[in-house]
Design an enzyme around this catalytic site. Structure first.
Site, mmCIF file in Angstrom:
data_model
loop_
_atom_site.group_PDB
_atom_site.id
_atom_site.type_symbol
_atom_site.label_atom_id
_atom_site.label_comp_id
_atom_site.label_asym_id
_atom_site.label_seq_id
_atom_site.Cartn_x
_atom_site.Cartn_y
_atom_site.Cartn_z
ATOM 1 N N ASP A 46 57.609 76.302 168.731
ATOM 2 C CA ASP A 46 56.365 75.931 169.409
ATOM 3 C C ASP A 46 56.526 74.599 170.140
ATOM 4 O OD1 ASP A 46 53.212 76.378 169.497
ATOM 5 O OD2 ASP A 46 53.577 74.249 169.149
ATOM 6 N N LYS A 76 52.812 75.500 176.393
ATOM 7 C CA LYS A 76 51.374 75.331 176.675
ATOM 8 C C LYS A 76 51.162 74.594 177.988
ATOM 9 C CE LYS A 76 51.000 74.503 171.686
ATOM 10 N NZ LYS A 76 52.161 73.666 171.320
ATOM 11 N N HIS A 109 46.319 74.441 176.335
ATOM 12 C CA HIS A 109 46.463 73.443 175.261
ATOM 13 C C HIS A 109 45.109 72.957 174.716
ATOM 14 C CE1 HIS A 109 49.846 70.579 173.825
ATOM 15 N NE2 HIS A 109 48.904 70.615 172.922
HETATM 16 P P1 NAD Z 1 52.815 68.699 160.531
HETATM 17 O O1 NAD Z 1 51.584 68.883 159.738
HETATM 18 O O2 NAD Z 1 53.726 69.832 160.758
HETATM 19 O O3 NAD Z 1 53.566 67.470 159.879
HETATM 20 C C1 NAD Z 1 54.824 67.073 160.317
HETATM 21 C C2 NAD Z 1 55.224 65.826 159.542
HETATM 22 O O4 NAD Z 1 55.154 66.087 158.150
HETATM 23 C C3 NAD Z 1 56.668 65.426 159.821
HETATM 24 O O5 NAD Z 1 56.730 64.568 160.927
HETATM 25 C C4 NAD Z 1 57.071 64.756 158.530
HETATM 26 O O6 NAD Z 1 56.642 63.422 158.541
HETATM 27 C C5 NAD Z 1 56.272 65.513 157.497
HETATM 28 N N1 NAD Z 1 57.021 66.603 156.839
HETATM 29 C C6 NAD Z 1 57.417 67.787 157.360
HETATM 30 N N2 NAD Z 1 58.031 68.530 156.435
HETATM 31 C C7 NAD Z 1 58.038 67.811 155.311
HETATM 32 C C8 NAD Z 1 58.516 68.053 154.010
HETATM 33 N N3 NAD Z 1 59.111 69.202 153.685
HETATM 34 N N4 NAD Z 1 58.338 67.079 153.078
HETATM 35 C C9 NAD Z 1 57.726 65.912 153.388
HETATM 36 N N5 NAD Z 1 57.255 65.634 154.599
HETATM 37 C C10 NAD Z 1 57.398 66.578 155.555
HETATM 38 O O7 NAD Z 1 52.337 68.049 161.938
HETATM 39 P P2 NAD Z 1 52.470 68.350 163.485
HETATM 40 O O8 NAD Z 1 53.828 68.120 163.976
HETATM 41 O O9 NAD Z 1 51.352 67.609 164.114
HETATM 42 O O10 NAD Z 1 52.093 69.919 163.611
HETATM 43 C C11 NAD Z 1 53.053 70.943 163.646
HETATM 44 C C12 NAD Z 1 53.231 71.505 165.046
HETATM 45 O O11 NAD Z 1 51.998 71.995 165.552
HETATM 46 C C13 NAD Z 1 53.623 70.446 166.103
HETATM 47 O O12 NAD Z 1 54.952 70.032 165.982
HETATM 48 C C14 NAD Z 1 53.285 71.178 167.365
HETATM 49 O O13 NAD Z 1 54.271 72.140 167.667
HETATM 50 C C15 NAD Z 1 51.974 71.843 166.966
HETATM 51 N N6 NAD Z 1 50.793 71.033 167.359
HETATM 52 C C16 NAD Z 1 49.940 71.558 168.282
HETATM 53 C C17 NAD Z 1 48.829 70.836 168.682
HETATM 54 C C18 NAD Z 1 47.891 71.435 169.673
HETATM 55 O O14 NAD Z 1 47.018 70.731 170.180
HETATM 56 N N7 NAD Z 1 48.029 72.698 169.997
HETATM 57 C C19 NAD Z 1 48.561 69.571 168.156
HETATM 58 C C20 NAD Z 1 49.452 69.055 167.219
HETATM 59 C C21 NAD Z 1 50.545 69.811 166.816
#
Ligand code: NAD
Length: 272
Positions: A46, A76, A109
């Site tokens: 993604d 997006k 988005h």
């Molecule tokens: P997430 O909830 O996936 O958290 C990611 C963070 O959690 C990492 O940076 C790390 O610090 C921690 N983490 C990950 N795995 C871990 C583990 N096993 N143990 C401990 N800590 C861990 O947050 P995100 O990146 O905001 O969301 C996931 C994905 O969703 C994004 O990368 C993106 O692709 C998508 N997203 C979309 C939108 C949108 O507006 N459509 C907004 C935000 C994110």
């Protein structure tokens, strides 16, 4: 199991689990993360033009050696790219950066006020001309979805929204289930700010799993597509290791009851 799919409302199959790459630096870091995920069984990535890492993502896809048709790639259209012509152009730019000749899924988005209906017409065009296998939206509330569907002929396959145990989106989930729109979770781990919830920590101990794994399992059992982000191979592996245990119905309910309607991201109405 990592490659288990959900069937979208247009018949396209999408993996229920994937890698998110928001805030992953372009170039080698993005490429390495994507390659590590694909080598560990992930089949869905993604990204977004806003993340400015589509080149790195494309590099990682090619470096993995996994055939293109086995990978589900989402991107997006960003807020300042919305509108009919701009969206068509933004799509071409994303394809060019990724080095791909089609996308699996293209999303709006955010529901930018006064723009997203025109944007959707361009998405329909991209879909009907076979440039993308499925089209959907992100950060749409029920009223945005209703508004969109009134004035369009292709239904969005997905609504990708912030979703985690502190924001369970129950009304939206019921609406999407009813309309056969798949819900997809962004920030499923609340960016690491939810791991010390005692309910989750206790289940982690019980199942010899990590809190991240408990939450991702809760996503899967709720039939919500999930795309946790990590750039570390060990965590990329850990996050995907959630197919060898099950939470009980009672435990599923306990996690859902942690809801406090708390967001880490913007409220979609602020674009409205
Ligand atoms: P997430 O909830 O996936 O958290 C990611 C963070 O959690 C990492 O940076 C790390 O610090 C921690 N983490 C990950 N795995 C871990 C583990 N096993 N143990 C401990 N800590 C861990 O947050 P995100 O990146 O905001 O969301 C996931 C994905 O969703 C994004 O990368 C993106 O692709 C998508 N997203 C979309 C939108 C949108 O507006 N459509 C907004 C935000 C994110």
């Amino acid at each position: 199991h990592l490659q288990d799919t959900v069937t979208l409302n247009n018949g396209v199959e999408m993996p229920g689990f994937g890698l998110g790459v928001y805030k992953v630096e372009d170039g080698q870091i993005a490429a390495n993360s994507v390659e590590a995920a694909l080598k560990n069984g992930y089949r869905s990535i993604d990204t977004a033009s806003f993340y400015q890492n589509e080149r790195g993502v494309g590099q990682g896809i090619r470096a993995s050696g996994v055939p293109r048709e086995d990978i589900f790639v989402t991107s997006k259209v960003w807020n300042d790219e919305q509108g009919y012509d701009q969206t068509l152009k933004a799509f071409e730019t994303s394809l060019e950066k990724l080095g791909l000749d089609y996308l699996d899924l293209y999303l709006i988005h955010w529901p930018v006020h006064g723009m997203y209906q025109e944007t959707w017409k361009a998405m329909e065009k991209l879909y009907e001309t076979g440039n993308v296998r499925a089209i959907g939206v992100s950060n749409f509330h029920i009223h945005h979805l209703q508004n969109l569907m009134q004035a369009s002929h292709v239904k969005p396959v997905i609504d990708q929204v912030e979703y985690h145990p502190h924001l369970t989106q129950e009304k939206l989930k019921a609406f999407c289930d009813y309309k056969n729109i798949q819900l997809e979770a962004w920030s499923p781990l609340k960016r690491g700010r939810i791991f010390d919830e005692p309910v989750i920590a206790n289940m982690a101990t019980k199942y010899s799993k990590t809190p991240a794994q408990i939450i991702l399992r809760w996503n899967i059992q709720n039939h919500v597509v999930t795309i946790p982000k990590s750039t570390h191979e060990q965590r990329i592996r850990e996050n995907a290791d959630v197919f060898n245990f099950s939470l009980t119905d009672e435990e599923m309910g306990q996690i859902s009851n942690l809801n406090i309607n708390d967001r880490v991201g913007s409220n979609p109405n602020s674009f409205d």
